[in-house]
Design a protein around this motif. Structure first.
Motif, PDB file in Angstrom:
ATOM      1  N   HIS A  16       0.498  -1.483   0.065  1.00 39.49           N
ATOM      2  CA  HIS A  16      -0.067  -0.558  -0.191  1.00 39.49           C
ATOM      3  C   HIS A  16       0.924   1.280  -0.146  1.00 39.49           C
ATOM      4  O   HIS A  16       0.424   2.026  -0.653  1.00 39.49           O
ATOM      5  CB  HIS A  16      -0.631  -0.217   1.311  1.00 39.49           C
ATOM      6  CG  HIS A  16      -1.758   1.047   1.439  1.00 39.49           C
ATOM      7  ND1 HIS A  16      -1.500   2.614   1.693  1.00 39.49           N
ATOM      8  CD2 HIS A  16      -2.967   1.302   0.323  1.00 39.49           C
ATOM      9  CE1 HIS A  16      -2.220   3.147   1.738  1.00 39.49           C
ATOM     10  NE2 HIS A  16      -3.553   3.158   1.343  1.00 39.49           N
ATOM     11  N   GLY A  17       1.117   1.109   1.133  1.00 35.21           N
ATOM     12  CA  GLY A  17       2.550   2.469   1.227  1.00 35.21           C
ATOM     13  C   GLY A  17       2.239   3.483   2.133  1.00 35.21           C
ATOM     14  O   GLY A  17       1.583   2.654   2.734  1.00 35.21           O
ATOM     15  N   THR A  18       3.308   4.121   2.806  1.00 37.51           N
ATOM     16  CA  THR A  18       2.782   4.825   4.295  1.00 37.51           C
ATOM     17  C   THR A  18       4.073   5.894   4.217  1.00 37.51           C
ATOM     18  O   THR A  18       5.609   5.648   3.996  1.00 37.51           O
ATOM     19  CB  THR A  18       3.194   3.246   5.201  1.00 37.51           C
ATOM     20  OG1 THR A  18       3.634   4.541   6.709  1.00 37.51           O
ATOM     21  CG2 THR A  18       4.545   2.676   5.673  1.00 37.51           C
ATOM     22  N   ARG A  19       3.323   6.140   5.154  1.00 35.10           N
ATOM     23  CA  ARG A  19       4.842   7.888   5.093  1.00 35.10           C
ATOM     24  C   ARG A  19       5.605   7.325   6.516  1.00 35.10           C
ATOM     25  O   ARG A  19       6.651   8.314   6.384  1.00 35.10           O
ATOM     26  CB  ARG A  19       3.629   9.312   5.617  1.00 35.10           C
ATOM     27  CG  ARG A  19       2.903   9.421   4.147  1.00 35.10           C
ATOM     28  CD  ARG A  19       2.546  10.450   4.462  1.00 35.10           C
ATOM     29  NE  ARG A  19       1.476  11.472   3.917  1.00 35.10           N
ATOM     30  CZ  ARG A  19       0.845  11.021   3.593  1.00 35.10           C
ATOM     31  NH1 ARG A  19      -0.175   9.683   4.072  1.00 35.10           N
ATOM     32  NH2 ARG A  19      -0.206  11.455   1.810  1.00 35.10           N
ATOM     33  N   SER A  20       5.248   6.162   7.320  1.00 34.00           N
ATOM     34  CA  SER A  20       6.233   5.800   8.149  1.00 34.00           C
ATOM     35  C   SER A  20       8.088   5.884   7.771  1.00 34.00           C
ATOM     36  O   SER A  20       7.873   4.459   7.417  1.00 34.00           O
ATOM     37  CB  SER A  20       5.718   4.721   9.316  1.00 34.00           C
ATOM     38  OG  SER A  20       6.514   4.568   9.833  1.00 34.00           O
ATOM     39  N   ASN A  22       9.265   4.049   9.706  1.00 38.95           N
ATOM     40  CA  ASN A  22       9.812   2.329   9.949  1.00 38.95           C
ATOM     41  C   ASN A  22       8.760   1.376   9.389  1.00 38.95           C
ATOM     42  O   ASN A  22       9.315   0.565   9.144  1.00 38.95           O
ATOM     43  CB  ASN A  22       8.812   2.378  11.626  1.00 38.95           C
ATOM     44  CG  ASN A  22       9.655   1.339  12.056  1.00 38.95           C
ATOM     45  OD1 ASN A  22      10.296   0.377  12.432  1.00 38.95           O
ATOM     46  ND2 ASN A  22       8.734   0.365  13.136  1.00 38.95           N
ATOM     47  N   GLY A  23       7.413   2.221   9.225  1.00 40.51           N
ATOM     48  CA  GLY A  23       6.853   1.266   8.093  1.00 40.51           C
ATOM     49  C   GLY A  23       7.596   1.080   6.796  1.00 40.51           C
ATOM     50  O   GLY A  23       7.479  -0.584   6.400  1.00 40.51           O
ATOM     51  N   ARG A  24       8.128   2.073   6.182  1.00 42.80           N
ATOM     52  CA  ARG A  24       8.394   2.037   4.708  1.00 42.80           C
ATOM     53  C   ARG A  24      10.570   0.729   5.336  1.00 42.80           C
ATOM     54  O   ARG A  24      10.523   0.084   3.778  1.00 42.80           O
ATOM     55  CB  ARG A  24       9.535   3.120   4.260  1.00 42.80           C
ATOM     56  CG  ARG A  24       8.539   4.067   4.192  1.00 42.80           C
ATOM     57  CD  ARG A  24       8.702   5.313   3.344  1.00 42.80           C
ATOM     58  NE  ARG A  24       7.486   6.302   3.108  1.00 42.80           N
ATOM     59  CZ  ARG A  24       7.697   6.628   2.501  1.00 42.80           C
ATOM     60  NH1 ARG A  24       9.083   7.860   1.533  1.00 42.80           N
ATOM     61  NH2 ARG A  24       6.820   8.297   2.219  1.00 42.80           N
ATOM     62  N   ARG A  25      10.924   0.899   6.160  1.00 42.10           N
ATOM     63  CA  ARG A  25      12.181  -0.114   6.600  1.00 42.10           C
ATOM     64  C   ARG A  25      11.577  -1.058   6.527  1.00 42.10           C
ATOM     65  O   ARG A  25      12.283  -2.319   5.994  1.00 42.10           O
ATOM     66  CB  ARG A  25      12.510   0.493   7.672  1.00 42.10           C
ATOM     67  CG  ARG A  25      14.039  -0.626   8.447  1.00 42.10           C
ATOM     68  CD  ARG A  25      14.096  -0.096   8.798  1.00 42.10           C
ATOM     69  NE  ARG A  25      13.674   0.309  10.347  1.00 42.10           N
ATOM     70  CZ  ARG A  25      12.926  -0.750  11.136  1.00 42.10           C
ATOM     71  NH1 ARG A  25      13.619  -2.067  10.575  1.00 42.10           N
ATOM     72  NH2 ARG A  25      11.811  -0.671  11.855  1.00 42.10           N
ATOM     73  N   ALA A 179       2.587  -2.931   8.286  1.00 44.67           N
ATOM     74  CA  ALA A 179       3.376  -2.351   8.326  1.00 44.67           C
ATOM     75  C   ALA A 179       3.026  -1.919   9.759  1.00 44.67           C
ATOM     76  O   ALA A 179       1.752  -1.144   9.891  1.00 44.67           O
ATOM     77  CB  ALA A 179       3.833  -2.028   7.184  1.00 44.67           C
ATOM     78  N   ASP A 180       4.013  -0.984  10.336  1.00 44.64           N
ATOM     79  CA  ASP A 180       4.129   0.123  11.259  1.00 44.64           C
ATOM     80  C   ASP A 180       3.691   1.149  10.133  1.00 44.64           C
ATOM     81  O   ASP A 180       4.224   1.427   8.550  1.00 44.64           O
ATOM     82  CB  ASP A 180       5.203   0.105  11.699  1.00 44.64           C
ATOM     83  CG  ASP A 180       5.258   1.321  12.858  1.00 44.64           C
ATOM     84  OD1 ASP A 180       4.027   1.610  13.026  1.00 44.64           O
ATOM     85  OD2 ASP A 180       6.498   1.570  13.455  1.00 44.64           O
ATOM     86  N   GLY A 181       2.349   2.182  10.717  1.00 46.65           N
ATOM     87  CA  GLY A 181       2.124   3.727  10.190  1.00 46.65           C
ATOM     88  C   GLY A 181       1.550   3.814  11.103  1.00 46.65           C
ATOM     89  O   GLY A 181       1.332   3.507  12.316  1.00 46.65           O
ATOM     90  N   LEU A 199       2.366  -7.575  10.735  1.00 44.81           N
ATOM     91  CA  LEU A 199       2.845  -8.903  10.424  1.00 44.81           C
ATOM     92  C   LEU A 199       3.891  -9.240   9.162  1.00 44.81           C
ATOM     93  O   LEU A 199       4.007 -10.283   9.821  1.00 44.81           O
ATOM     94  CB  LEU A 199       0.990  -9.175   9.443  1.00 44.81           C
ATOM     95  CG  LEU A 199       0.053  -9.780  10.575  1.00 44.81           C
ATOM     96  CD1 LEU A 199      -1.124  -9.219   9.223  1.00 44.81           C
ATOM     97  CD2 LEU A 199       0.016 -10.825  10.779  1.00 44.81           C
ATOM     98  N   CYS A 200       4.327  -8.652   8.816  1.00 46.77           N
ATOM     99  CA  CYS A 200       5.183  -8.302   7.879  1.00 46.77           C
ATOM    100  C   CYS A 200       6.646  -8.447   9.267  1.00 46.77           C
ATOM    101  O   CYS A 200       7.667  -9.232   8.765  1.00 46.77           O
ATOM    102  CB  CYS A 200       5.211  -6.967   7.254  1.00 46.77           C
ATOM    103  SG  CYS A 200       6.275  -6.046   7.872  1.00 46.77           S
TER     104      CYS A 200
END
Length: 232
Positions: A16-20, A22-25, A179-181, A199-200
């Motif tokens: 999906h994509g995230t601005r976080s 940490n989530g991107r990592r 993911a985080d976000g 979950l990832c």
């Protein structure tokens, strides 16, 4: 892998994509884990929203590939965004990652003892998405209640508060988020006693991505280029 006589060496993983940050990592680490598990496989990570590159930009750059949606149900992003990106290319799109027993097992493995469980999911008006989420909830201990972090439907904090009024002392949130976000971080303020990790973070999810990829080749043997995946 060979699909219709062509060696396929590219897996287009669409999140999906995230601005976080940490989530991107975390998403990058998931894609890297998939690549490590399958030597020679070119894993291209892209997105349907928020981040670049978009799936529509990646598809024209590859000739032989399979698209694996890193999404938890076959909602709008799969049926519209990804479908439009591959239209006319012949590139198969597998089922999304969820719902799947692997994801259910990940949440179960991280749930502490609790009097009540709230399954927290991103909101969607798509009836198929909501049906998938409800189906996952019924397979959690005690028949978890569903709460959403966006859109219509009961919000996670409201579900937690209702459970408190009903006498639940220990409430756990099963986070049905990859993911985080922003969505995931909001769960820490929902009033529950614990929240399962994104979950990832579970190593088994990389294997699930490869299972989806391999499923495209199984179905290609009988003339179909998509996979229905594993259902709960």
């Amino acid at each position: 892998m060979v699909l219709e006589g062509i060696a396929v060496t590219t897996l287009i993983a669409v999140a999906h994509g995230t601005r976080s940050a940490n989530g991107r990592r975390q998403l990058q680490e998931l894609a890297a884990a998939v690549a490590r598990k399958r030597r020679g496989l070119d894993v291209r990570l892209c997105y349907v929203d928020v981040q670049e590159p978009k799936v529509s930009a990646i598809v024209p750059t590859v000739r032989d590939a399979v698209v694996v949606p890193l999404l938890l149900s076959c909602g709008y992003h799969v049926r519209v965004d990804i479908a439009e990106a591959v239209a006319g290319t012949g590139i198969p799109v597998t089922a999304p990652l969820g719902p799947d027993p692997v994801l259910l097992g990940s949440m179960l493995g991280n749930l502490p003892p609790a009097d009540a469980i709230v399954l927290a999911a991103a909101g969607s008006s798509d009836p198929g998405w909501r049906a998938d989420v409800e189906g996952v909830a019924t397979r959690l201990p005690g028949g978890a209640r569903v709460g959403y972090v966006s859109g219509t439907g009961p919000r996670v904090p409201d579900v937690v508060a209702q459970l408190r009024r009903e006498g639940a002392r220990r409430i756990a949130i099963a986070a049905y988020l990859l993911a985080d976000g922003l969505f995931y971080r909001s769960l820490s303020e929902a009033g529950a006693d614990s929240v399962t990790p994104p979950l990832c973070r579970d190593a088994a999810v990389a294997d699930l991505v490869l299972s989806r990829f391999d499923g495209a080749f199984v179905n290609a043997e009988d003339g179909r280029l998509t996979t229905v995946g594993s259902r709960l």
